[in-house]
Structures are given as structure tokens and as C-alpha cells.
Design a protein around this motif. Sequence first.
Motif, PDB file in Angstrom:
ATOM      1  N   GLY A 135      12.983  44.673   2.923  1.00 44.27           N
ATOM      2  CA  GLY A 135      11.910  43.725   2.618  1.00 44.27           C
ATOM      3  C   GLY A 135      12.372  42.718   1.566  1.00 44.27           C
ATOM      4  O   GLY A 135      13.417  42.901   0.939  1.00 44.27           O
ATOM      5  N   ILE A 136      11.592  41.652   1.404  1.00 43.58           N
ATOM      6  CA  ILE A 136      12.016  40.603   0.476  1.00 43.58           C
ATOM      7  C   ILE A 136      12.019  41.115  -0.965  1.00 43.58           C
ATOM      8  O   ILE A 136      11.272  42.012  -1.308  1.00 43.58           O
ATOM      9  CB  ILE A 136      11.137  39.320   0.569  1.00 43.58           C
ATOM     10  N   ARG A 137      12.909  40.501  -1.744  1.00 46.40           N
ATOM     11  CA  ARG A 137      12.986  40.860  -3.169  1.00 46.40           C
ATOM     12  C   ARG A 137      12.185  39.852  -3.980  1.00 46.40           C
ATOM     13  O   ARG A 137      12.130  38.676  -3.629  1.00 46.40           O
ATOM     14  CB  ARG A 137      14.440  40.836  -3.639  1.00 46.40           C
ATOM     15  N   ASN A 138      11.604  40.285  -5.069  1.00 42.80           N
ATOM     16  CA  ASN A 138      10.846  39.366  -5.909  1.00 42.80           C
ATOM     17  C   ASN A 138      11.719  38.635  -6.916  1.00 42.80           C
ATOM     18  O   ASN A 138      11.335  37.619  -7.443  1.00 42.80           O
ATOM     19  CB  ASN A 138       9.738  40.103  -6.627  1.00 42.80           C
ATOM     20  N   TYR A 139      12.869  39.185  -7.187  1.00 43.50           N
ATOM     21  CA  TYR A 139      13.756  38.543  -8.161  1.00 43.50           C
ATOM     22  C   TYR A 139      15.197  38.904  -7.843  1.00 43.50           C
ATOM     23  O   TYR A 139      15.446  39.792  -7.023  1.00 43.50           O
ATOM     24  CB  TYR A 139      13.390  38.969  -9.589  1.00 43.50           C
TER      25      TYR A 139
ATOM     26  N   ARG B 177      26.585  42.640   4.898  1.00 42.88           N
ATOM     27  CA  ARG B 177      25.828  43.090   3.720  1.00 42.88           C
ATOM     28  C   ARG B 177      24.380  42.641   3.902  1.00 42.88           C
ATOM     29  O   ARG B 177      24.062  41.470   3.719  1.00 42.88           O
ATOM     30  CB  ARG B 177      26.422  42.466   2.451  1.00 42.88           C
ATOM     31  N   ILE B 178      23.531  43.572   4.287  1.00 41.95           N
ATOM     32  CA  ILE B 178      22.177  43.198   4.676  1.00 41.95           C
ATOM     33  C   ILE B 178      21.145  43.875   3.773  1.00 41.95           C
ATOM     34  O   ILE B 178      21.117  45.096   3.656  1.00 41.95           O
ATOM     35  CB  ILE B 178      21.928  43.539   6.162  1.00 41.95           C
ATOM     36  N   GLY B 179      20.327  43.052   3.119  1.00 42.54           N
ATOM     37  CA  GLY B 179      19.318  43.572   2.202  1.00 42.54           C
ATOM     38  C   GLY B 179      17.906  43.375   2.713  1.00 42.54           C
ATOM     39  O   GLY B 179      17.267  44.303   3.215  1.00 42.54           O
ATOM     40  N   SER B 180      17.418  42.139   2.616  1.00 36.71           N
ATOM     41  CA  SER B 180      15.992  41.905   2.860  1.00 36.71           C
ATOM     42  C   SER B 180      15.524  42.279   4.262  1.00 36.71           C
ATOM     43  O   SER B 180      14.384  42.708   4.422  1.00 36.71           O
ATOM     44  CB  SER B 180      15.631  40.462   2.510  1.00 36.71           C
ATOM     45  N   SER B 181      16.359  42.148   5.299  1.00 38.52           N
ATOM     46  CA  SER B 181      15.820  42.546   6.615  1.00 38.52           C
ATOM     47  C   SER B 181      15.711  44.057   6.778  1.00 38.52           C
ATOM     48  O   SER B 181      15.091  44.517   7.729  1.00 38.52           O
ATOM     49  CB  SER B 181      16.524  41.921   7.820  1.00 38.52           C
TER      50      SER B 181
ATOM     51  N   SER C 266      20.700  47.317  -1.478  1.00 33.28           N
ATOM     52  CA  SER C 266      19.483  47.921  -2.036  1.00 33.28           C
ATOM     53  C   SER C 266      19.169  47.450  -3.456  1.00 33.28           C
ATOM     54  O   SER C 266      18.337  48.043  -4.136  1.00 33.28           O
ATOM     55  CB  SER C 266      19.637  49.435  -1.998  1.00 33.28           C
ATOM     56  N   LYS C 267      19.848  46.401  -3.901  1.00 38.88           N
ATOM     57  CA  LYS C 267      19.615  45.884  -5.266  1.00 38.88           C
ATOM     58  C   LYS C 267      18.132  45.617  -5.505  1.00 38.88           C
ATOM     59  O   LYS C 267      17.452  45.116  -4.607  1.00 38.88           O
ATOM     60  CB  LYS C 267      20.441  44.608  -5.492  1.00 38.88           C
ATOM     61  N   THR C 268      17.687  45.931  -6.670  1.00 45.30           N
ATOM     62  CA  THR C 268      16.290  45.773  -7.137  1.00 45.30           C
ATOM     63  C   THR C 268      15.303  46.764  -6.501  1.00 45.30           C
ATOM     64  O   THR C 268      14.159  46.841  -6.916  1.00 45.30           O
ATOM     65  CB  THR C 268      15.697  44.338  -6.936  1.00 45.30           C
TER      66      THR C 268
END
Length: 219
Positions: A214-218, A207-211, A24-26
Motif C-alpha cells: 500500500g502507499i506510504r505516507n512519508y 524492488r516493489i513496495g507500494s503495490s 517494506s520501508k516505513t
Amino acid sequence: MSIQQNLHSTKAQLPKNVTLVAVSKTKPIASLQEAYDAGQRVFGENKIQEMTAKWEILPKDIEWHMIGNLQRNKVKYMAEYVHLIHAVDGLKLLQEINKQAKKHKRSINCLLQIKIAKEVSKFGLSFKEAFEIITSKEFSTLKNIRIIGVMGMATFTDNQKQVQQEFLTLKETFKQLKKDNSAFEIISMGMSGDYKLAIDCGSNMVRIGSSIFGIRNYK
Ligand SMILES: *Cc1c(COP(=O)(O)O)cnc(C)c1O
């Protein structure tokens, strides 16, 4: 698709023995709360301050995983609550984690990050370095940490064969190290783009973030 839907469709693809760390970073508190409301309890962050700010606000039954590279002087900010530290890459860092864990009268679980990618930018230990740590005298004196497995990141490439090779290397490293440390149980490998392959190669923690978020901007 909503976070809830993404979470459900991701989970539907994971075998029962595989733990999902929702990265969940950012992302804002509201996104984590949405995942929490959908049943998710394990979250991964890569910055200690950001994770601590989220820990302070969100429900206390969340397991917080630190997945980023660590600055030793910041370990103290998460020592009270962190559930698993994924990217440990040296004895000095382990000593600091042990010291901070002791202050809070607890034991902190850690994974050794193994360098499997060809990219110079990726962190991690060689098999030999990891072996030297877990068999060292210094390590045996650290009573407030437990090393319970390994973590790795594959090269960022479309070459599936290469990614597979790297994951298999991590699996083999895990097997070898487990001979000297029966507490080893976790192989943390696989992200949004490669987690299916990672599971095929023996991962039991992805370790799953963007899927999910959603995509991260930075970052
Ligand atoms: C950001 C990050 C992830 C998640 O990446 P996604 O491609 O968004 O799934 C996994 N592991 C580490 C160490 C990360 O920093």
C-alpha cells in the motif's frame, strides 16, 4: 486487497528468473509478518536502524536487502546479517563494508548503483567510475565483499520512452562491467510503477513496495 493478495498477483507477473524484493520501508512489523506468512522471504529497507529493528524481531530466514543510500558510520549495525547492499556508490564505502564484514568473518554481497536518471537528485556512479572501481588495486584487496551486479533508478516521469532508454543503459552497463568481473549476475531495476518495463529491458531483480504494502505516507 490484502498484502497476501497483492503479493500473489505481483508474483504471478514475474518471470521465474526475476527475484522480488518486497520493499517494506516505513511499514509495521505486522505487515512484514503477513508477507512472510504468504511465503515472502526477501525484504528491502532503506534505513539501517529500521531494518535492524525488524531483523531482531522477525524470523531469521529472511534475506534483508539494504536499498537506500548509506552512511558509512552505520554499516556496522547491519554487517552481521545483511544479505545484499544495493546502493554502493564508492570505494570508501566498499572499504568500510569490507572492514565490518571481516569483523563478522563473512562476505557481504554488493551492487554498484549506476546513475541512469537525468534528475540531479538521484545518486549513482557513471560507467567510467564503476569501471575504475572494479578494476582498481584497492578493490582487489577487499576479500570480504563481492560485487555481484548493478542497481539503478529511472527518472520519475510518465515518459515511457525515456524510462526504457535509462533501463537499457543500465543493462548495457551491466554487460560491459561483467567483462571484467565474472561474478556479475544481478541487475536490480524496476519499482511498483515501472517493473514490467524494467523486466522487458533485462532486469532480474525488482524492488516493489507500494503495490504490495500500500502507499506510504512519508519517505
Ligand atoms: C522505496 C523504494 C522502492 C520501492 O518503491 P515503490 O514505488 O513503492 O515500489 C524501490 N527502490 C528504492 C531504492 C526505494 O527507495
